[in-house]
Design a protein around this motif. Structure first.
Motif, PDB file in Angstrom:
ATOM      1  N   HIS A   1      -7.119  -2.358  -3.519  1.00  0.00           N
ATOM      2  CA  HIS A   1      -6.519  -3.671  -3.755  1.00  0.00           C
ATOM      3  C   HIS A   1      -6.637  -4.064  -5.231  1.00  0.00           C
ATOM      4  CE1 HIS A   1      -7.378  -3.767   0.640  1.00  0.00           C
ATOM      5  NE2 HIS A   1      -6.162  -4.269   0.660  1.00  0.00           N
ATOM      6  N   GLY A   2      -6.467  -3.060  -6.083  1.00  0.00           N
ATOM      7  CA  GLY A   2      -6.540  -3.273  -7.515  1.00  0.00           C
ATOM      8  C   GLY A   2      -5.242  -3.845  -8.071  1.00  0.00           C
ATOM      9  N   THR A   3      -5.112  -3.787  -9.386  1.00  0.00           N
ATOM     10  CA  THR A   3      -3.961  -4.368 -10.070  1.00  0.00           C
ATOM     11  C   THR A   3      -2.642  -3.781  -9.572  1.00  0.00           C
ATOM     12  OG1 THR A   3      -5.295  -4.741 -12.048  1.00  0.00           O
ATOM     13  CG2 THR A   3      -2.905  -4.771 -12.323  1.00  0.00           C
ATOM     14  N   GLU A   4      -2.632  -2.477  -9.318  1.00  0.00           N
ATOM     15  CA  GLU A   4      -1.400  -1.813  -8.877  1.00  0.00           C
ATOM     16  C   GLU A   4      -0.920  -2.375  -7.538  1.00  0.00           C
ATOM     17  OE1 GLU A   4      -3.835   0.762 -11.496  1.00  0.00           O
ATOM     18  OE2 GLU A   4      -4.233  -0.285  -9.599  1.00  0.00           O
ATOM     19  N   TRP A   5      -1.871  -2.524  -6.594  1.00  0.00           N
ATOM     20  CA  TRP A   5      -1.494  -3.089  -5.296  1.00  0.00           C
ATOM     21  C   TRP A   5      -1.096  -4.555  -5.435  1.00  0.00           C
ATOM     22  CZ3 TRP A   5      -3.584  -7.213  -2.672  1.00  0.00           C
ATOM     23  CH2 TRP A   5      -3.036  -7.440  -1.402  1.00  0.00           C
ATOM     24  N   GLN A   6      -1.845  -5.319  -6.203  1.00  0.00           N
ATOM     25  CA  GLN A   6      -1.548  -6.739  -6.383  1.00  0.00           C
ATOM     26  C   GLN A   6      -0.156  -6.951  -6.965  1.00  0.00           C
ATOM     27  OE1 GLN A   6      -4.660  -8.912  -8.434  1.00  0.00           O
ATOM     28  NE2 GLN A   6      -6.266  -7.743  -7.417  1.00  0.00           N
TER      29      GLN A   6
ATOM     30  N   ARG B   1       5.399  -8.599  -6.027  1.00  0.00           N
ATOM     31  CA  ARG B   1       6.822  -8.271  -6.190  1.00  0.00           C
ATOM     32  C   ARG B   1       7.549  -8.266  -4.846  1.00  0.00           C
ATOM     33  NH1 ARG B   1       9.106  -3.572  -5.204  1.00  0.00           N
ATOM     34  NH2 ARG B   1       7.076  -2.505  -5.169  1.00  0.00           N
ATOM     35  N   LEU B   2       6.937  -7.677  -3.840  1.00  0.00           N
ATOM     36  CA  LEU B   2       7.569  -7.576  -2.524  1.00  0.00           C
ATOM     37  C   LEU B   2       7.660  -8.925  -1.819  1.00  0.00           C
ATOM     38  CD1 LEU B   2       5.835  -4.288  -1.341  1.00  0.00           C
ATOM     39  CD2 LEU B   2       8.298  -4.577  -1.614  1.00  0.00           C
ATOM     40  N   LEU B   3       6.662  -9.779  -2.042  1.00  0.00           N
ATOM     41  CA  LEU B   3       6.615 -11.060  -1.338  1.00  0.00           C
ATOM     42  C   LEU B   3       7.566 -12.089  -1.937  1.00  0.00           C
ATOM     43  CD1 LEU B   3       5.152 -12.423   1.041  1.00  0.00           C
ATOM     44  CD2 LEU B   3       3.447 -13.262  -0.587  1.00  0.00           C
ATOM     45  N   GLN B   4       7.848 -11.990  -3.224  1.00  0.00           N
ATOM     46  CA  GLN B   4       8.639 -13.009  -3.910  1.00  0.00           C
ATOM     47  C   GLN B   4       9.974 -13.331  -3.226  1.00  0.00           C
ATOM     48  OE1 GLN B   4       7.967 -15.166  -6.186  1.00  0.00           O
ATOM     49  NE2 GLN B   4       5.914 -14.405  -6.662  1.00  0.00           N
ATOM     50  N   PRO B   5      10.785 -12.353  -2.802  1.00  0.00           N
ATOM     51  CA  PRO B   5      12.066 -12.694  -2.161  1.00  0.00           C
ATOM     52  C   PRO B   5      11.929 -13.495  -0.868  1.00  0.00           C
ATOM     53  CG  PRO B   5      12.030 -10.387  -2.837  1.00  0.00           C
ATOM     54  CD  PRO B   5      10.629 -10.899  -2.963  1.00  0.00           C
ATOM     55  N   PHE B   6      10.749 -13.432  -0.233  1.00  0.00           N
ATOM     56  CA  PHE B   6      10.514 -14.153   1.015  1.00  0.00           C
ATOM     57  C   PHE B   6       9.998 -15.573   0.785  1.00  0.00           C
ATOM     58  CE2 PHE B   6       9.948  -9.649   2.108  1.00  0.00           C
ATOM     59  CZ  PHE B   6      10.783  -9.524   3.201  1.00  0.00           C
ATOM     60  N   MET B   7       9.680 -15.905  -0.453  1.00  0.00           N
ATOM     61  CA  MET B   7       9.023 -17.182  -0.761  1.00  0.00           C
ATOM     62  C   MET B   7      10.021 -18.328  -0.827  1.00  0.00           C
ATOM     63  SD  MET B   7       5.676 -16.588  -1.199  1.00  0.00           S
ATOM     64  CE  MET B   7       5.000 -17.717  -2.408  1.00  0.00           C
ATOM     65  N   THR B   8      10.594 -18.658   0.310  1.00  0.00           N
ATOM     66  CA  THR B   8      11.541 -19.767   0.409  1.00  0.00           C
ATOM     67  C   THR B   8      11.252 -20.556   1.681  1.00  0.00           C
ATOM     68  OG1 THR B   8      13.228 -18.627   1.736  1.00  0.00           O
ATOM     69  CG2 THR B   8      13.292 -18.280  -0.658  1.00  0.00           C
TER      70      THR B   8
ATOM     71  N   GLN C   1       3.563   5.862  -5.654  1.00  0.00           N
ATOM     72  CA  GLN C   1       3.496   5.869  -7.115  1.00  0.00           C
ATOM     73  C   GLN C   1       2.296   6.648  -7.659  1.00  0.00           C
ATOM     74  OE1 GLN C   1       3.446   1.688  -7.992  1.00  0.00           O
ATOM     75  NE2 GLN C   1       5.515   1.349  -7.240  1.00  0.00           N
ATOM     76  N   TYR C   2       1.158   6.552  -6.965  1.00  0.00           N
ATOM     77  CA  TYR C   2      -0.079   7.086  -7.530  1.00  0.00           C
ATOM     78  C   TYR C   2      -0.767   8.135  -6.657  1.00  0.00           C
ATOM     79  CZ  TYR C   2       0.446   2.970 -10.506  1.00  0.00           C
ATOM     80  OH  TYR C   2       0.931   2.025 -11.384  1.00  0.00           O
ATOM     81  N   GLY C   3      -0.337   8.307  -5.425  1.00  0.00           N
ATOM     82  CA  GLY C   3      -1.009   9.252  -4.548  1.00  0.00           C
ATOM     83  C   GLY C   3      -2.346   8.717  -4.077  1.00  0.00           C
ATOM     84  N   SER C   4      -3.155   9.589  -3.530  1.00  0.00           N
ATOM     85  CA  SER C   4      -4.448   9.174  -2.948  1.00  0.00           C
ATOM     86  C   SER C   4      -5.574   9.186  -3.977  1.00  0.00           C
ATOM     87  CB  SER C   4      -4.821  10.123  -1.804  1.00  0.00           C
ATOM     88  OG  SER C   4      -3.836  10.103  -0.790  1.00  0.00           O
ATOM     89  N   HIS C   5      -6.497   8.228  -3.814  1.00  0.00           N
ATOM     90  CA  HIS C   5      -7.771   8.213  -4.542  1.00  0.00           C
ATOM     91  C   HIS C   5      -7.612   8.119  -6.057  1.00  0.00           C
ATOM     92  CE1 HIS C   5      -9.237   9.304  -0.615  1.00  0.00           C
ATOM     93  NE2 HIS C   5      -8.648  10.475  -0.656  1.00  0.00           N
ATOM     94  N   ARG C   6      -6.540   7.537  -6.538  1.00  0.00           N
ATOM     95  CA  ARG C   6      -6.358   7.403  -7.986  1.00  0.00           C
ATOM     96  C   ARG C   6      -6.472   5.955  -8.456  1.00  0.00           C
ATOM     97  NH1 ARG C   6      -1.181  11.432  -9.193  1.00  0.00           N
ATOM     98  NH2 ARG C   6      -2.065  13.297  -8.237  1.00  0.00           N
ATOM     99  N   VAL C   7      -6.340   5.022  -7.545  1.00  0.00           N
ATOM    100  CA  VAL C   7      -6.432   3.603  -7.898  1.00  0.00           C
ATOM    101  C   VAL C   7      -7.260   2.882  -6.840  1.00  0.00           C
ATOM    102  CG1 VAL C   7      -4.211   3.590  -9.106  1.00  0.00           C
ATOM    103  CG2 VAL C   7      -4.293   3.065  -6.653  1.00  0.00           C
TER     104      VAL C   7
ATOM    105  N   HIS D   1       0.838  -1.203   0.000  1.00  0.00           N
ATOM    106  CA  HIS D   1       0.000   0.000   0.000  1.00  0.00           C
ATOM    107  C   HIS D   1       0.880   1.263   0.000  1.00  0.00           C
ATOM    108  CE1 HIS D   1      -3.997  -1.638   0.259  1.00  0.00           C
ATOM    109  NE2 HIS D   1      -3.713  -2.361   1.328  1.00  0.00           N
ATOM    110  N   TYR D   2       1.950   1.228   0.765  1.00  0.00           N
ATOM    111  CA  TYR D   2       2.883   2.367   0.802  1.00  0.00           C
ATOM    112  C   TYR D   2       3.430   2.637  -0.594  1.00  0.00           C
ATOM    113  CZ  TYR D   2       7.167   5.017   1.725  1.00  0.00           C
ATOM    114  OH  TYR D   2       8.171   5.959   1.697  1.00  0.00           O
ATOM    115  N   ASP D   3       3.878   1.598  -1.276  1.00  0.00           N
ATOM    116  CA  ASP D   3       4.467   1.773  -2.602  1.00  0.00           C
ATOM    117  C   ASP D   3       3.443   2.294  -3.606  1.00  0.00           C
ATOM    118  OD1 ASP D   3       6.862   0.948  -1.588  1.00  0.00           O
ATOM    119  OD2 ASP D   3       6.979  -0.927  -2.710  1.00  0.00           O
TER     120      ASP D   3
END
Length: 205
Positions: free
Chosen positions: A93-98, A103-110, A84-90, A78-80
């Protein structure tokens, strides 16, 4: 990172994930707070109140390390998106958040960070991302196995039919019929009927 901040992360996150959690924290400018348990959410992201203030991420302090890490990544996504987009533009939990969450979770997936059963459920979760990990019944059921259960605490789905129980918020219910992933329960506290999540923590009365 300050020594006390590092120790704080070690108390709440899987040990093998602490370095990456700290790196994410240092690369961004936000305030991180651990809050008393909230029944309505596991964590949240709050934009800055003024131009000079920082964003804030809060996490429930009672989460097990794996739930804590997933929730942390959820809120950092949500922070990212906000950066990137500011408030109320997306959509929240749309495509941008997903995309950011994945992307953020992938390095932890071990398996050095997550047990295999959690990892398997996470892989499935990323193929069917929901707004909250608690909305993914399969993932939540696996994660709850790693909670430090208080004596007498169960989940609503494991209680007998018609059982009386109390939730974390102190409200007393009688278990009713299941409707998809929730149970239709009568609340003795106020006389109303609620749809209670199957995996909500409850104490049998």
């Amino acid at each position: 990172m300050k020594a006390e901040e590092l120790e704080m992360l070690k108390r709440h996150f899987p040990e093998s994930a602490v370095a990456m959690v700290g790196q994410i924290y240092e690369q961004r400018r936000f305030i991180l707070h651990f809050k008393r348990p909230r029944s309505s959410k596991l964590g949240d992201f709050r934009p800055p109140r003024t131009q000079k203030s920082l964003c804030t991420i809060t996490l429930n302090i009672d989460l097990n390390p794996y739930q804590m890490l997933i929730t942390y990544v959820h809120e950092v996504a949500h922070y990212d998106v906000y950066q990137q987009y500011g408030s109320h533009r997306v959509q929240p939990h749309g495509t941008e958040w997903q995309n950011n969450f994945t992307r953020l979770l992938q390095p932890f997936m071990t398996t050095t960070i997550f047990p295999q059963d959690v990892l398997d459920a996470l892989h499935h979760h990323l193929q069917h991302i929901k707004a909250s990990s608690t909305a993914d019944v399969r993932l939540q059921r696996v994660l709850q196995q790693y909670d430090n259960k208080t004596l007498g605490i169960s989940t609503v789905e494991n209680l007998p039919a018609g059982a009386r129980f109390v939730l974390k918020n102190g409200m007393v219910f009688q278990k009713g019929e299941k409707q998809r992933t929730r149970y239709k329960c009568y609340c003795e506290t106020n006389g109303k009927t609620y749809m209670v999540a199957a995996l909500a923590e409850a104490k049998l009365l």
